[in-house]
Every structure is written in C-alpha cells, then in structure tokens.
Design a protein around this motif. Structure first.
Motif, PDB file in Angstrom:
ATOM      1  N   GLY A  18     -81.481  34.824  -5.210  1.00  0.00           N
ATOM      2  CA  GLY A  18     -81.357  33.527  -4.559  1.00  0.00           C
ATOM      3  C   GLY A  18     -80.504  32.500  -5.272  1.00  0.00           C
ATOM      4  O   GLY A  18     -80.370  31.392  -4.798  1.00  0.00           O
ATOM      5  N   GLY A  19     -79.925  32.816  -6.379  1.00  0.00           N
ATOM      6  CA  GLY A  19     -79.074  31.872  -7.080  1.00  0.00           C
ATOM      7  C   GLY A  19     -77.683  31.831  -6.464  1.00  0.00           C
ATOM      8  O   GLY A  19     -77.270  32.738  -5.738  1.00  0.00           O
ATOM      9  N   ALA A  20     -76.946  30.791  -6.739  1.00  0.00           N
ATOM     10  CA  ALA A  20     -75.579  30.666  -6.228  1.00  0.00           C
ATOM     11  C   ALA A  20     -74.613  31.219  -7.256  1.00  0.00           C
ATOM     12  O   ALA A  20     -74.873  31.190  -8.453  1.00  0.00           O
ATOM     13  CB  ALA A  20     -75.245  29.206  -5.945  1.00  0.00           C
ATOM     14  N   ARG A  21     -73.528  31.758  -6.802  1.00  0.00           N
ATOM     15  CA  ARG A  21     -72.485  32.235  -7.699  1.00  0.00           C
ATOM     16  C   ARG A  21     -71.797  31.028  -8.328  1.00  0.00           C
ATOM     17  O   ARG A  21     -71.450  30.078  -7.629  1.00  0.00           O
ATOM     18  CB  ARG A  21     -71.469  33.061  -6.940  1.00  0.00           C
ATOM     19  CG  ARG A  21     -72.022  34.358  -6.448  1.00  0.00           C
ATOM     20  CD  ARG A  21     -70.932  35.135  -5.780  1.00  0.00           C
ATOM     21  NE  ARG A  21     -71.447  36.442  -5.446  1.00  0.00           N
ATOM     22  CZ  ARG A  21     -70.700  37.445  -5.095  1.00  0.00           C
ATOM     23  NH1 ARG A  21     -69.399  37.298  -5.014  1.00  0.00           N
ATOM     24  NH2 ARG A  21     -71.236  38.605  -4.811  1.00  0.00           N
ATOM     25  N   PRO A  22     -71.574  31.120  -9.629  1.00  0.00           N
ATOM     26  CA  PRO A  22     -70.927  29.975 -10.272  1.00  0.00           C
ATOM     27  C   PRO A  22     -69.518  29.718  -9.761  1.00  0.00           C
ATOM     28  O   PRO A  22     -69.069  28.593  -9.757  1.00  0.00           O
ATOM     29  CB  PRO A  22     -70.908  30.341 -11.751  1.00  0.00           C
ATOM     30  CG  PRO A  22     -71.667  31.602 -11.906  1.00  0.00           C
ATOM     31  CD  PRO A  22     -71.977  32.134 -10.561  1.00  0.00           C
ATOM     32  N   GLU A  23     -68.809  30.752  -9.330  1.00  0.00           N
ATOM     33  CA  GLU A  23     -67.445  30.543  -8.864  1.00  0.00           C
ATOM     34  C   GLU A  23     -67.392  30.035  -7.422  1.00  0.00           C
ATOM     35  O   GLU A  23     -66.346  29.649  -6.938  1.00  0.00           O
ATOM     36  CB  GLU A  23     -66.598  31.812  -9.013  1.00  0.00           C
ATOM     37  CG  GLU A  23     -67.028  32.966  -8.123  1.00  0.00           C
ATOM     38  CD  GLU A  23     -68.054  33.896  -8.777  1.00  0.00           C
ATOM     39  OE1 GLU A  23     -68.384  34.901  -8.150  1.00  0.00           O
ATOM     40  OE2 GLU A  23     -68.526  33.624  -9.879  1.00  0.00           O
ATOM     41  N   ASP A  24     -68.559  30.057  -6.721  1.00  0.00           N
ATOM     42  CA  ASP A  24     -68.576  29.538  -5.353  1.00  0.00           C
ATOM     43  C   ASP A  24     -68.511  28.013  -5.400  1.00  0.00           C
ATOM     44  O   ASP A  24     -69.347  27.377  -6.056  1.00  0.00           O
ATOM     45  CB  ASP A  24     -69.855  29.953  -4.610  1.00  0.00           C
ATOM     46  CG  ASP A  24     -69.873  31.438  -4.279  1.00  0.00           C
ATOM     47  OD1 ASP A  24     -68.789  32.055  -4.358  1.00  0.00           O
ATOM     48  OD2 ASP A  24     -70.957  31.951  -3.955  1.00  0.00           O
ATOM     49  N   PRO A  25     -67.527  27.413  -4.746  1.00  0.00           N
ATOM     50  CA  PRO A  25     -67.452  25.950  -4.765  1.00  0.00           C
ATOM     51  C   PRO A  25     -68.574  25.339  -3.934  1.00  0.00           C
ATOM     52  O   PRO A  25     -69.089  25.952  -3.001  1.00  0.00           O
ATOM     53  CB  PRO A  25     -66.089  25.659  -4.122  1.00  0.00           C
ATOM     54  CG  PRO A  25     -65.822  26.853  -3.255  1.00  0.00           C
ATOM     55  CD  PRO A  25     -66.484  28.025  -3.933  1.00  0.00           C
ATOM     56  N   GLU A  26     -68.958  24.110  -4.324  1.00  0.00           N
ATOM     57  CA  GLU A  26     -69.963  23.392  -3.534  1.00  0.00           C
ATOM     58  C   GLU A  26     -69.358  23.038  -2.187  1.00  0.00           C
ATOM     59  O   GLU A  26     -68.163  22.758  -2.091  1.00  0.00           O
ATOM     60  CB  GLU A  26     -70.363  22.100  -4.249  1.00  0.00           C
ATOM     61  CG  GLU A  26     -71.205  22.305  -5.458  1.00  0.00           C
ATOM     62  CD  GLU A  26     -71.714  20.987  -6.006  1.00  0.00           C
ATOM     63  OE1 GLU A  26     -71.862  20.023  -5.219  1.00  0.00           O
ATOM     64  OE2 GLU A  26     -71.959  20.927  -7.215  1.00  0.00           O
ATOM     65  N   PRO A  27     -70.179  23.071  -1.137  1.00  0.00           N
ATOM     66  CA  PRO A  27     -69.622  22.689   0.175  1.00  0.00           C
ATOM     67  C   PRO A  27     -69.152  21.232   0.136  1.00  0.00           C
ATOM     68  O   PRO A  27     -69.808  20.380  -0.441  1.00  0.00           O
ATOM     69  CB  PRO A  27     -70.795  22.859   1.146  1.00  0.00           C
ATOM     70  CG  PRO A  27     -72.006  23.040   0.307  1.00  0.00           C
ATOM     71  CD  PRO A  27     -71.573  23.415  -1.078  1.00  0.00           C
ATOM     72  N   ALA A  28     -68.004  21.001   0.725  1.00  0.00           N
ATOM     73  CA  ALA A  28     -67.426  19.657   0.725  1.00  0.00           C
ATOM     74  C   ALA A  28     -68.244  18.724   1.608  1.00  0.00           C
ATOM     75  O   ALA A  28     -68.649  19.085   2.709  1.00  0.00           O
ATOM     76  CB  ALA A  28     -65.989  19.706   1.217  1.00  0.00           C
ATOM     77  N   LYS A  29     -68.499  17.537   1.086  1.00  0.00           N
ATOM     78  CA  LYS A  29     -69.210  16.522   1.854  1.00  0.00           C
ATOM     79  C   LYS A  29     -68.248  15.969   2.897  1.00  0.00           C
ATOM     80  O   LYS A  29     -67.114  15.626   2.574  1.00  0.00           O
ATOM     81  CB  LYS A  29     -69.665  15.403   0.914  1.00  0.00           C
ATOM     82  CG  LYS A  29     -70.438  14.313   1.583  1.00  0.00           C
ATOM     83  CD  LYS A  29     -70.826  13.256   0.570  1.00  0.00           C
ATOM     84  CE  LYS A  29     -71.427  12.067   1.283  1.00  0.00           C
ATOM     85  NZ  LYS A  29     -71.635  10.946   0.395  1.00  0.00           N
ATOM     86  N   PRO A  30     -68.685  15.887   4.157  1.00  0.00           N
ATOM     87  CA  PRO A  30     -67.756  15.358   5.176  1.00  0.00           C
ATOM     88  C   PRO A  30     -67.419  13.896   4.898  1.00  0.00           C
ATOM     89  O   PRO A  30     -68.270  13.116   4.505  1.00  0.00           O
ATOM     90  CB  PRO A  30     -68.531  15.498   6.491  1.00  0.00           C
ATOM     91  CG  PRO A  30     -69.964  15.632   6.099  1.00  0.00           C
ATOM     92  CD  PRO A  30     -69.974  16.212   4.705  1.00  0.00           C
ATOM     93  N   VAL A  31     -66.160  13.561   5.069  1.00  0.00           N
ATOM     94  CA  VAL A  31     -65.693  12.197   4.861  1.00  0.00           C
ATOM     95  C   VAL A  31     -65.756  11.456   6.196  1.00  0.00           C
ATOM     96  O   VAL A  31     -65.195  11.914   7.188  1.00  0.00           O
ATOM     97  CB  VAL A  31     -64.257  12.175   4.315  1.00  0.00           C
ATOM     98  CG1 VAL A  31     -63.764  10.752   4.168  1.00  0.00           C
ATOM     99  CG2 VAL A  31     -64.190  12.905   2.985  1.00  0.00           C
ATOM    100  N   LEU A  32     -66.466  10.359   6.194  1.00  0.00           N
ATOM    101  CA  LEU A  32     -66.588   9.573   7.417  1.00  0.00           C
ATOM    102  C   LEU A  32     -65.374   8.669   7.562  1.00  0.00           C
ATOM    103  O   LEU A  32     -64.967   8.016   6.606  1.00  0.00           O
ATOM    104  CB  LEU A  32     -67.862   8.730   7.387  1.00  0.00           C
ATOM    105  CG  LEU A  32     -69.173   9.510   7.298  1.00  0.00           C
ATOM    106  CD1 LEU A  32     -70.341   8.546   7.120  1.00  0.00           C
ATOM    107  CD2 LEU A  32     -69.372  10.358   8.532  1.00  0.00           C
TER     108      LEU A  32
END
Length: 179
Positions: A18-32
C-alpha cells in the motif's frame, strides 16, 4: 550491489503493501482560474434616475436631489473604473476594463487592495437575503485582520471596533464596504 537489490525489494514490498512509489509524482493540485465580477450598472442607473427626478421637484432640487445624483455619478464612475477579482487565495480590487491593473494604495488606511481569504473574520451582504435575487445585494461588507491593527479604528473600523461592538461579540479587524 546487494544493497541496491535489497533496497529495490523493500521498495517493491512497500508498494505491494500500500505504499506509494517514491518516483511517482504527487498528483497536481488543480489551479482555479481568477474570477472577475462583471460590472453591473443597475445601482448607478437607479440613483441617477431618482436623482434627476428629485432635481425636478421644487425645494428638494436644492437638497436631496443633488445628493442622490452625486451618489449616482459616484456609483457610475466606480462601476466603470473598479473590478472585483477573486483569485485562488485572495480578494483584490483592480482597475480597468479588459486589461486589469493594480488599483494602487487603499485611500483610507494605505497598503495594497489585496486581502487574503484567511484574514477574513466576518462578511455580510446587505440587504440580507438578496444574495440570490436577480438584482443582487446593494452593499457588501467584510472585516479582515490583514491590515495593521493600528489602522483598525480608521474609517468604518472606528464603530466596528468600539468597546461596545467588541462586548456585543464583534471580532476586531478592519471593515470594508463595497457597493
């Protein structure tokens, strides 16, 4: 090489459990996108029409008529000149029509006409209940704590931050009114 292999195995086991891969980027926060409130000339038109009518009535044309007409002119000029802009983090006043520019210093307390939403401690529309009506509210009020506290009693803040207002539950801050 054994260290690299063990690190790779630990990383894959972490992903498996269940851990995330370190090389996986965080999902981008949508810009309003910024929201610019369209100008509405109804209030200026109502005041100008009422002022012109009052200017035709004897005796009133020397007192109330010019006052209402001048308010109508003020509302018209400000509607042409000022835009309310809501950004992702701030509320600000800008000048201009299609090309918005900085509105300069606040004429009452100085400083930029930009306020962080986090600094808002109170806000209200007047008359109450008109937010969803076709004509919308006539006046908007908000109180913020971003303005330096030594300026909170300047302008509309004097009454809003009085001992009586604070005793009645008001939150200290600088008040602002906009038509």
């Amino acid at each position: 090489q054994t260290t690299v292999l063990l690190g790779s195995i630990a990383q894959h086991l972490g992903v498996f459990f269940g851990g995330a891969r370190p090389e996986d980027p965080e999902p981008a926060k949508p810009v309003l996108p910024d929201v610019v409130i369209d100008p509405d000339y109804k209030l200026a038109g109502i005041f100008l029409a009422a002022g012109i009518l009052l200017d035709l009535v004897p005796y009133i044309q020397l007192t109330l008529g010019p006052l209402v007409t001048l308010l109508g002119v003020l509302f018209l000029v400000q509607t042409i000149r000022i835009r309310f802009v809501f950004t992702e983090n701030d509320f600000e006043l800008k000048q201009g029509g299609d090309e918005l520019a900085d509105s300069g210093e606040n004429v009452v307390v100085g400083g930029a006409n930009v306020w962080s939403y986090d600094s808002f401690v109170n806000w209200e529309f007047f008359p109450k209940g008109w937010e969803d009506s076709p004509q919308g509210p006539i006046l908007v009020y908000f109180k913020e704590t971003q303005t330096p506290s030594d300026q909170w009693t300047v302008g509309p803040g004097e009454k809003a931050n009085s001992e009586e207002a604070i005793a009645a539950g008001a939150v200290p801050g600088q008040g602002h009114f906009f038509p």
